[in-house]
Design an enzyme around this catalytic site. Sequence first.
Site, short mmCIF file in Angstrom:
data_model
loop_
_atom_site.label_atom_id
_atom_site.label_comp_id
_atom_site.label_asym_id
_atom_site.label_seq_id
_atom_site.Cartn_x
_atom_site.Cartn_y
_atom_site.Cartn_z
N THR A 8 2.60 -10.44 14.13
CA THR A 8 1.37 -10.87 13.45
C THR A 8 0.63 -9.60 13.07
OG1 THR A 8 1.23 -12.87 14.78
CG2 THR A 8 -0.81 -12.12 13.80
N SER A 21 1.26 -7.61 -1.41
CA SER A 21 1.95 -8.69 -0.71
C SER A 21 1.13 -9.97 -0.61
CB SER A 21 2.42 -8.24 0.67
OG SER A 21 1.36 -8.19 1.58
N THR A 47 1.54 -4.94 3.97
CA THR A 47 1.37 -5.40 5.36
C THR A 47 0.73 -6.79 5.43
OG1 THR A 47 -0.76 -4.27 5.50
CG2 THR A 47 1.16 -3.07 6.29
N ASP A 48 -0.02 -7.17 4.40
CA ASP A 48 -0.81 -8.41 4.52
C ASP A 48 0.04 -9.63 4.86
OD1 ASP A 48 -3.07 -6.97 3.99
OD2 ASP A 48 -3.29 -7.62 1.91
N THR A 76 0.82 -1.22 0.00
CA THR A 76 0.00 0.00 0.00
C THR A 76 0.85 1.27 0.00
OG1 THR A 76 -1.79 -1.09 1.16
CG2 THR A 76 -1.74 1.29 1.34
N GLN A 116 -3.92 -21.19 18.85
CA GLN A 116 -4.74 -20.18 18.15
C GLN A 116 -4.75 -18.86 18.91
OE1 GLN A 116 -8.68 -21.75 17.40
NE2 GLN A 116 -7.88 -23.60 16.45
N CYS A 117 -4.37 -18.91 20.18
CA CYS A 117 -4.36 -17.67 20.98
C CYS A 117 -3.24 -16.75 20.49
CB CYS A 117 -4.11 -17.97 22.45
SG CYS A 117 -5.40 -18.95 23.18
#
Length: 345
Positions: free
Chosen positions: A168, A61, A92-93, A16, A280-281
């Site tokens: 993340t 990305s 950023t993706d 972006t 997953q946390c």
Amino acid sequence: MNPDKPTILIIYTGGTIGMINDPANGSLKPFDLNKIMEHIPEIKSLGYRIESHSFDSPIDSSEIEPAIWTRIAEIIEENYQAFDGFVILHGTDTMAYSASALSFMLEDLAKPVIFTGSQLPIGALRTDGKENLITSIVIAAAKEFDKPVVPEVCVYFESKLARGNRTTKVSAEQFNAFQSANYPYLANAGVHIIYHREAIRYPGEPKELVVHKEFNNHIAILKLFPGITSEYMDAVLGYQELKGLVLETYGAGNAPTESWFLERIKIAIEKGVVILDVTQCIKGSVELGRYETSRHLLNAGVISGYDITTEAATTKMMILLAQNLDDEEVKMLLNKSLKGEITLP
Ligand code: ASP
């Protein structure tokens, strides 16, 4: 030319930060690096020697694939001696995946490699791209006693510097798009840039940079959900070439204990699939054996990913599986922190 000036190489892959509206359909698409630089004349006043390397066709990305990581690593390898630090402009993706991959690819890295980008294009009035890029350049150039302050692969975004393989993307909306939930930030940029040196990894004896360029992408990510079916498991685990599985479990690494589920996990491991348990946390760690619901996984031969992110787990697995290692060595290395990507208990 002043030989003492910091020298920085900007590698522009897309994202972006360098996009403009395509009048044909209103979608954002990448444009070239020179136009980005025109929007930030302030960079000149840093007094650094800044050079750039732009992808011929900058990409969103979402189009990133391992071959592109190899290209980025090769550009760094070819220019490693000539520059003090590297800034990678990236969408950023998938930035957390790319920063993780590069951290494992660049063995014995001793210079800063800073990924950054933005949520709004550099030409937008309220862009976050200017600050992100300028501060990334300053961090990539920072030295103390002639040694780089942050000789790691990092992500800089919205005033925070994080270890790349700990990040993340957590927001598609806010400028504060990245989180390092399980590891302290390496620096915070306010009026001053405060480096948290105790959190930064410093190399030991200087060694030559070694670049791992191969990936084995015959891996899968299987995210558990209440109601998961045996058919779904079979579809994922039945894939012939499958070599590695990142199993996204609940909480501290927990999964169903029903026999149809565990049987499938055991058969996959017997077939030679390496299974890594990640939670997953967003925050916290896998603790295999803490609950009955994870002890079965441990007994079946599943490996603990501790507090690794899914992004770091998948890229680490792809790189290890591409090396000439036997399964036991791969498992042993997955269980170790190679680049500060996991916190061992
Ligand atoms: N779709 C864009 C990309 O990842 C999003 C961004 O850069 O923020 O390339």
